[in-house]
Design a protein around this motif. Structure first.
Motif, PDB file in Angstrom:
ATOM      1  N   ALA A  68     -41.713 -17.334 -43.367  1.00  0.00           N
ATOM      2  CA  ALA A  68     -42.942 -16.562 -43.158  1.00  0.00           C
ATOM      3  C   ALA A  68     -43.749 -17.130 -41.987  1.00  0.00           C
ATOM      4  N   TRP A  69     -43.740 -18.458 -41.868  1.00  0.00           N
ATOM      5  CA  TRP A  69     -44.446 -19.115 -40.761  1.00  0.00           C
ATOM      6  C   TRP A  69     -43.850 -18.709 -39.413  1.00  0.00           C
ATOM      7  N   ARG A  70     -42.525 -18.776 -39.316  1.00  0.00           N
ATOM      8  CA  ARG A  70     -41.870 -18.396 -38.070  1.00  0.00           C
ATOM      9  C   ARG A  70     -42.036 -16.904 -37.784  1.00  0.00           C
ATOM     10  N   TYR A 118     -58.433 -16.719 -28.629  1.00  0.00           N
ATOM     11  CA  TYR A 118     -57.640 -16.611 -27.397  1.00  0.00           C
ATOM     12  C   TYR A 118     -57.403 -17.982 -26.774  1.00  0.00           C
ATOM     13  N   ALA A 119     -58.446 -18.818 -26.714  1.00  0.00           N
ATOM     14  CA  ALA A 119     -58.303 -20.151 -26.138  1.00  0.00           C
ATOM     15  C   ALA A 119     -57.336 -21.005 -26.947  1.00  0.00           C
ATOM     16  N   LEU A 120     -57.384 -20.887 -28.273  1.00  0.00           N
ATOM     17  CA  LEU A 120     -56.439 -21.635 -29.102  1.00  0.00           C
ATOM     18  C   LEU A 120     -55.012 -21.149 -28.888  1.00  0.00           C
ATOM     19  N   GLY A 121     -54.823 -19.839 -28.830  1.00  0.00           N
ATOM     20  CA  GLY A 121     -53.487 -19.306 -28.580  1.00  0.00           C
ATOM     21  C   GLY A 121     -52.938 -19.716 -27.227  1.00  0.00           C
ATOM     22  N   ARG A 122     -53.825 -19.913 -26.265  1.00  0.00           N
ATOM     23  CA  ARG A 122     -53.398 -20.342 -24.934  1.00  0.00           C
ATOM     24  C   ARG A 122     -53.043 -21.823 -24.893  1.00  0.00           C
ATOM     25  N   ARG A 123     -53.670 -22.607 -25.759  1.00  0.00           N
ATOM     26  CA  ARG A 123     -53.458 -24.050 -25.727  1.00  0.00           C
ATOM     27  C   ARG A 123     -52.415 -24.527 -26.732  1.00  0.00           C
ATOM     28  N   LEU A 124     -52.312 -23.897 -27.914  1.00  0.00           N
ATOM     29  CA  LEU A 124     -51.431 -24.391 -28.973  1.00  0.00           C
ATOM     30  C   LEU A 124     -49.984 -23.977 -28.722  1.00  0.00           C
ATOM     31  N   PRO A 125     -49.020 -24.724 -29.279  1.00  0.00           N
ATOM     32  CA  PRO A 125     -47.614 -24.298 -29.199  1.00  0.00           C
ATOM     33  C   PRO A 125     -47.352 -23.076 -30.054  1.00  0.00           C
ATOM     34  N   GLN A 135     -45.416 -22.440 -32.702  1.00  0.00           N
ATOM     35  CA  GLN A 135     -45.458 -22.585 -34.159  1.00  0.00           C
ATOM     36  C   GLN A 135     -46.891 -22.677 -34.667  1.00  0.00           C
ATOM     37  N   SER A 136     -47.723 -23.462 -33.989  1.00  0.00           N
ATOM     38  CA  SER A 136     -49.123 -23.578 -34.406  1.00  0.00           C
ATOM     39  C   SER A 136     -49.865 -22.266 -34.213  1.00  0.00           C
TER      40      SER A 136
END
Length: 488
Positions: free
Chosen positions: A23-25, A171-178, A180-181
């Motif tokens: 589910a995570w993937r 948006y900033a988190l999605g741009r910075r995180l890998p 999976q995160s």
């Protein structure tokens, strides 16, 4: 024995973590898919509007891009340049964070009696931490998103400013995180939206599909932007590696060109020295027959001189085979030219359609074979370059016989002379040389090597009065008096 007691039966708790992992993937792929879908839509709209955008861009940009080093005067390049500088500055995040906080309080002011209230505290907590988002994104995002979610769960007034701040934080988190995160973030955000819809009526005016799509789109766009930036960095690194490889290849090619020219010069010098050594051997062998009154010791001495000369010839041939750069030697069908054959070279250039004048200054005299051969080859290569790069140009050849050196100067007045770049690989060397970037030949390399071999100077490049000039100084002291040292 029951099936539960068998030792090879699977553990009952393995099914749950596997479902959670898949589910995570899956959530990460869904977020990436939404972001990619939005990029496709935006790309399609851009292709449809490209003709109109080209016309508007031509007006805003003011025509073709300016040359390097020239400041853009059209509206769009000027404002984009200013915007990029501001966005990259350290004060961009504090200014925008404070602007969002002031906007949130201004939007909240008509709805509450005083900003010093619970809604005001939530508005400030959801926007003010973005002041420090560039240095501490994850802690700042945790505070801002938690404050926004708490305001929704407690039934506070929904503000457009805090909503924009929350979406920008995602948006900033999605741009910075890998990747999976990012999937975990998307799943948590969707679950939070579901809890808000089920427990409160704060978002009743907003359809739940729109809220879910907005959350996933913000995270997906950030993830897609991260992929684009990563691809750009990878491409830049690949281009840098390619540039380094080409630089190394060019260095190897230059080194090989130098080795080939040195081997060519070695073959020519071999012919010169071999002729002299052969004369020594012949004279030593014929001396006992032309001189009647020779003692046995003198005859033995002449025989030893002839034998040593023959051995020197053999060793010189071996040395030439070691220095030879190509697979087959270049046979010489004629003796090596000297300056007395310079008139033939001038006639050949005129026969090929060139215009050339020869001027001799000083008192012409016989010089060593090496100096005259080097001067002849320098003039030959200079005339060849003039025919190749400035056909039809008038060429003037000057030979200046000085007490301690021979100066050679070849200048053409053609405007088609190539632009050369000064080679500063060996700044300590006495010879300054200009290399041909077009790679049309290695004539300049050969001329440099001939001048360097004699301890002279060489330069080539555009002349101040126009055209192209080749100048060489070939010292005579090194040949005539090897023991004499150059003044320091």
């Amino acid at each position: 024995m029951s099936s539960d007691d068998r030792p090879d039966s699977p553990a009952p708790t393995a099914f749950g973590p596997a479902i959670a992992h898949h589910a995570w993937r899956l959530s990460g792929r869904i977020v990436a898919g939404v972001g990619q879908l939005l990029l496709w839509v935006l790309t399609g709209i851009g292709r449809v509007l490209r003709p109109l955008g080209a016309r508007i861009g031509a007006k805003l940009n003011g025509g073709p891009p300016p040359a390097p080093g020239v400041t853009a005067t059209a509206p769009l390049p000027r404002w984009i340049h200013i915007w990029v500088e501001v966005a990259d500055s350290w004060y961009f995040a504090p200014l925008t964070g404070l602007a969002l906080t002031v906007a949130a309080l201004a939007e909240l002011a008509p709805r509450v009696a005083s900003p010093l209230s619970v809604p005001g505290a939530f508005a400030v907590a959801a926007t003010l931490p973005l002041v420090w988002r560039r240095e501490y994104l994850r802690p700042v995002a945790a505070v801002a998103l938690a404050a926004f979610a708490a305001s929704l769960l407690t039934g506070q007034v929904l503000l457009i400013t805090t909503t924009v701040a929350a979406l920008y934080t995602l948006y900033a988190l999605g741009r910075r995180l890998p990747r999976q995160s990012t999937g975990v973030l998307a799943a948590g955000s969707a679950a939070t939206v579901a809890v808000v819809y089920l427990s409160t009526g704060t978002l009743d005016d907003v359809p739940w599909p729109a809220a879910v799509v907005a959350v996933l789109a913000a995270i997906g766009l950030g993830d897609a932007r991260r992929v684009v930036e990563s691809a750009g960095r990878t491409e830049a690194a690949a281009q840098e590696r390619t540039s380094e490889t080409l630089t190394q290849l060019m260095a190897v090619q230059r080194e090989q060109a130098v080795m080939r020219e040195r081997a060519r010069i070695a073959r020519e010098l071999h012919d010169v020295v071999a002729h002299s050594v052969s004369m020594i051997a012949v004279q030593a062998e014929t001396a006992p027959y032309t001189m009647d009154e020779l003692s046995p010791q003198a005859r033995a001495g002449y025989t030893e001189i002839a034998r040593t000369a023959r051995e020197a010839l053999v060793e010189m041939r071996r040395l030439l085979s070691v220095l030879r750069a190509d697979a087959q030697p270049e046979p010489e069908s004629a003796p090596q030219p000297r300056l007395d054959r310079l008139s033939e070279l001038i006639d050949q250039h005129r026969g090929a359609g060139g215009q050339v004048d020869l001027a001799v200054h000083g008192d012409p005299r016989a010089l060593s074979t090496t100096v005259e051969l080097s001067a002849y080859r320098i003039v030959q290569e200079a005339l060849t370059n003039a025919r190749r790069h400035a056909p039809g140009a008038e060429v003037k050849v000057d030979l200046m016989y000085l007490p301690d050196r021979l100066e050679v100067r070849v200048r053409d007045d053609g405007a088609a002379a190539p632009t050369m770049v000064l080679n500063r690989e060996r700044p300590a060397a006495r010879t300054a040389v200009l290399d041909d970037p077009a790679g049309s030949g290695h004539g300049l390399v050969g001329m440099r090597e001939r001048a360097t071999m004699l301890g002279g100077r060489f330069s080539a490049g555009p002349a101040t009065e126009g055209g192209f000039v080749v100048e060489a100084e070939l010292p005579l002291d090194r040949e005539g008096n090897p023991a004499r040292e150059a003044p320091r």
